[in-house]
Design an enzyme around this catalytic site. Structure first.
Site, PDB file in Angstrom:
ATOM      1  N   TYR A   1       0.869  -1.180   0.000  1.00  0.00           N
ATOM      2  CA  TYR A   1       0.000   0.000   0.000  1.00  0.00           C
ATOM      3  C   TYR A   1       0.899   1.221   0.000  1.00  0.00           C
ATOM      4  O   TYR A   1       1.634   1.462   0.961  1.00  0.00           O
ATOM      5  CB  TYR A   1      -0.878  -0.052   1.249  1.00  0.00           C
TER       6      TYR A   1
ATOM      7  N   TYR B   1     -11.698  -3.719   7.180  1.00  0.00           N
ATOM      8  CA  TYR B   1     -10.380  -3.475   7.776  1.00  0.00           C
ATOM      9  C   TYR B   1     -10.460  -2.436   8.894  1.00  0.00           C
ATOM     10  O   TYR B   1     -10.026  -2.664  10.020  1.00  0.00           O
ATOM     11  CB  TYR B   1      -9.399  -3.005   6.700  1.00  0.00           C
ATOM     12  N   HIS B   2     -11.020  -1.279   8.597  1.00  0.00           N
ATOM     13  CA  HIS B   2     -11.061  -0.206   9.579  1.00  0.00           C
ATOM     14  C   HIS B   2     -12.066  -0.484  10.694  1.00  0.00           C
ATOM     15  O   HIS B   2     -11.980   0.108  11.764  1.00  0.00           O
ATOM     16  CB  HIS B   2     -11.370   1.133   8.901  1.00  0.00           C
TER      17      HIS B   2
ATOM     18  N   LYS C   1     -10.296  17.246  16.724  1.00  0.00           N
ATOM     19  CA  LYS C   1      -9.636  16.556  15.608  1.00  0.00           C
ATOM     20  C   LYS C   1      -9.391  17.586  14.504  1.00  0.00           C
ATOM     21  O   LYS C   1     -10.199  17.741  13.597  1.00  0.00           O
ATOM     22  CB  LYS C   1     -10.523  15.427  15.078  1.00  0.00           C
TER      23      LYS C   1
ATOM     24  N   ASP D   1      -7.722  14.382   9.071  1.00  0.00           N
ATOM     25  CA  ASP D   1      -7.524  13.034   9.597  1.00  0.00           C
ATOM     26  C   ASP D   1      -8.823  12.507  10.198  1.00  0.00           C
ATOM     27  O   ASP D   1      -9.361  13.087  11.136  1.00  0.00           O
ATOM     28  CB  ASP D   1      -6.415  13.050  10.650  1.00  0.00           C
TER      29      ASP D   1
ATOM     30  N   HIS E   1      -9.132   9.285  11.371  1.00  0.00           N
ATOM     31  CA  HIS E   1      -8.892   8.194  12.321  1.00  0.00           C
ATOM     32  C   HIS E   1      -9.267   8.698  13.712  1.00  0.00           C
ATOM     33  O   HIS E   1      -8.447   9.264  14.424  1.00  0.00           O
ATOM     34  CB  HIS E   1      -7.426   7.768  12.289  1.00  0.00           C
TER      35      HIS E   1
END
Length: 652
Positions: free
Chosen positions: A17, A171-172, A530, A534, A536
């Site tokens: 990746y 995945y996340h 935040k 981003d 996440h």
């Protein structure tokens, strides 16, 4: 007993990746990796590209080229794949909200190469539901976002029949805390939401083949027996759903096709050399069982918890795949686990739990209607996971057990971590301005006007997007048209205002919060922010959740805030401390701007603490700028962070 086969089958696709700095720099990396034996590309895009902004947008500041490559227009896509024949390549693009646009640019670039568009092979992730739940790079509300997912699917059926139009991404979800049962259920619920919407967009006789084009992208964690069973459960549940819910008779269209990246969240900053073993063990979970084997595998580098990996680090992970595939005898055997009673029991247990979650989601009206429910479940599951690491119930070698270690020679010396190019953002903006100056503005305006009309009309958005790409429109212009047509959206945070029932180890901190609140004359208050693009949000959510459980009054408004918005919120809320979470590498410019604004507003008395993947040199820079505390992945004990914050705000 399985018997070896004489003809060894082809292995899965080998990918890394990758993408950073500029399209040209990423192109050089891709060609180098292909020369080393990589057999497919997996493109990482930067956050402005993922969220539909040009590199010179205010929200893009500090984010350009940080977690992937910036692609603003057809010229960037052309440079990204220069000297790489797209007709012969299998390309995975990790792109969701702007998937229609990036696929349009890819098609336009392939046309310029003279490629047969119908021969293109690859995948766009195109899973917007998981963006609301775990990653945060969404643009529009759920319904129009779902419409664009199925627009891509319908378009590729007709024009790119070898292309995977949607990669359901669990995945996340695992990184956000999902249990195996939740990962199974939430991903399968997303897939059914897409297929339910797609049914009316393709002829009935072609629908089974479209079911067969849906692929998945999963996470493999360290509990590799459970993860192996999870993959076998995915295979069996997907076969069941496609047969019973959609009536797909052809077994090849019911096949669960997936790619995988092993768990980056589990990589540790402490004793990072141990990550090599973790990556290998996690890879085994998705390769050992032939009937549930991944079709593509991409492995993180051992040092991703420290910073940007170097080409050598990526090569090391690639060699891991090649050794397993070509030096061992794995591919010579039938499935090694068929008929194993322990495996069968675990698979049935996971399927039962996933079915219960799926029934709950279906009862709420499906995945789109259940977004808030799924988000809150993830936050709570992640809190439980972190608590087990804190208490030692879950062992993490080098983190909460066997922490004494020799200094790693792999992390010593200059150049042990690749630094991002400090001039890449200015260079990208310069080339963006040159692109705008050299294009036909009338053609661009016409294409964008038509794009907006198509978005509002309900027609398939792909042809108009491809026309805009050819005309020279930019990512930000495409994003602006979509926002204008569909509106913007702010996903739920999953952070409940009500304390949880977890009390272990909190009594002393709660007492300290009470004392500090009495000293301050009101309840100790923390603003969690935040900044930047981003998405996440796991760290911010867990800090906010733990602070709430400790009795601290919290304000957390979610992701994607400008420094100006955070300072405005601080003026309104009057917190005693501001906590910022940034994992994209943009911490220095964003925090510099925020601290400057706080100085202008006479708010320098409020301490600022920062968490994220922050290299040592950057931490020193932030401290010199005035940041009071810095926390990185090694600071996993949230109770210690809470106690530290209480002392910072109201020292005894």
């Amino acid at each position: 007993m399985s018997t070896p086969k004489t003809n060894q089958p082809r292995p899965w696709l080998f990918r890394t990746y990758a993408g950073h700095s500029t399209a040209s720099a990423s192109n050089a990396l891709y060609r180098d990796n292909l020369a080393k034996g990589q057999t497919g590309l997996s493109v990482a895009f930067d956050l402005p590209t993922q969220t539909g902004y040009d590199s010179d947008h205010i929200l893009a500041k500090g984010e350009v080229g940080k977690v992937g490559v910036p692609i603003n227009h057809l010229g960037d896509m052309r440079a990204l794949f220069a000297d790489i024949p797209l007709e012969k390549m299998n390309t995975s693009m990790t792109i969701n909200a702007t998937a229609p646009w990036l696929l349009s640019l890819y098609i336009a670039a392939a046309e310029e190469q003279g490629a047969d568009i119908s021969a293109l092979q690859g995948t766009v992730q195109n899973d917007i539901i998981k963006e609301y739940l775990s990653r945060g790079t969404y643009i529009c509300p759920p319904k129009p976002s779902l419409r664009m997912i199925t627009d891509i699917a319908a378009y590729t059926r007709e024009h790119l029949p070898k292309w995977n139009p949607m990669n359901v991404c669990s995945y996340h979800l695992q990184e956000a805390g999902a249990t195996p049962e939740e990962e199974l259920a939430f991903a399968l619920a997303t897939a059914t939401a897409v297929l339910d919407d797609l049914r009316d967009k393709v002829p009935a006789e072609h629908f089974p083949a479209m079911v067969g084009r849906i692929s998945f992208f999963v996470n493999a964690g360290i509990r590799f027996v459970t993860e192996l069973c999870k993959m076998r459960a995915f295979v069996e549940l997907w076969d069941e759903i496609t047969r019973e819910r959609y009536g797909v008779e052809d077994a090849k269209f019911r096949r669960f096709r997936y790619g995988v990246q092993v768990n980056s969240l589990g990589l540790t900053e402490q004793q990072p050399e141990n990550n090599v073993y973790r990556i290998l063990i996690e890879m085994l979970a998705v390769t050992l069982s032939k009937n549930a084997r991944a079709r593509a595998v991409q492995l993180p580098a051992w040092n991703e918890a420290l910073g940007l990996p170097r080409p050598w680090d990526q090569q090391w992970s690639l060699r891991m795949q090649q050794i397993l595939a070509y030096e061992t005898d794995l591919l010579e055997y039938d499935d090694l686990f068929d008929g194993n009673p322990a495996i069968d029991r675990k698979v049935e247990e996971l399927k039962s739990g996933a079915r219960a979650e799926l029934a709950q989601i279906d009862g709420m009206g499906g995945a789109v209607a259940a977004i808030e429910y799924m988000k809150s479940r993830l936050v709570e599951s992640n809190a439980a996971r972190i608590a087990k690491v804190e208490t030692g119930e879950t062992t993490v070698v080098g983190v909460n057990r066997w922490v004494e270690a020799e200094e790693s020679p792999l992390t010593s010396g200059d150049g042990s971590i690749m630094a991002s190019d400090p001039g890449a953002e200015a260079d990208q903006i310069m080339r963006l301005n040159a692109w705008r100056a050299g294009r036909d503005e009338t053609a661009v305006k016409t294409a964008l006007t038509n794009l907006r009309a198509v978005a509002l009309s309900g027609e398939n958005i792909m042809p108009a997007s491809i026309a805009a790409a050819r005309a020279g429109a930019t990512t930000g212009e495409w994003g602006a048209m979509v926002r204008d047509a569909f509106g913007q959206y702010r996903a739920p945070t999953g952070v409940s205002p009500n304390p949880s029932n977890r009390t272990e180890g909190l009594d002393e901190i709660r007492a300290a919060v009470d004392v500090a609140s009495d000293t301050l004359g009101r309840r100790l208050k923390m603003l969690v922010g935040k900044p930047g693009l981003d998405g996440h949000s796991n760290g911010a959510e867990q800090i906010a959740t733990r602070a709430r459980d400790c009795g601290i009054d919290i304000t957390y408004d979610g992701i994607r805030l400008t420094p100006e918005e955070i300072v405005a919120s601080a003026k309104d809320q009057d917190p005693h401390v501001i906590g910022l979470s940034i994992l994209s590498g943009s911490h220095i410019p964003l925090i510099r701007d925020l601290l400057g604004l706080m100085k202008d507003e006479n708010m320098t008395h409020i301490p600022v603490v920062v968490g994220g993947i922050i290299p040592v040199d950057d931490a020193k820079t932030l401290q010199d700028m005035g940041v009071a505390r810095i926390y990185t992945p090694k600071d996993f004990e949230l109770n210690k962070i809470m106690a530290d914050i209480v002392t910072l705000v109201a020292p005894t």
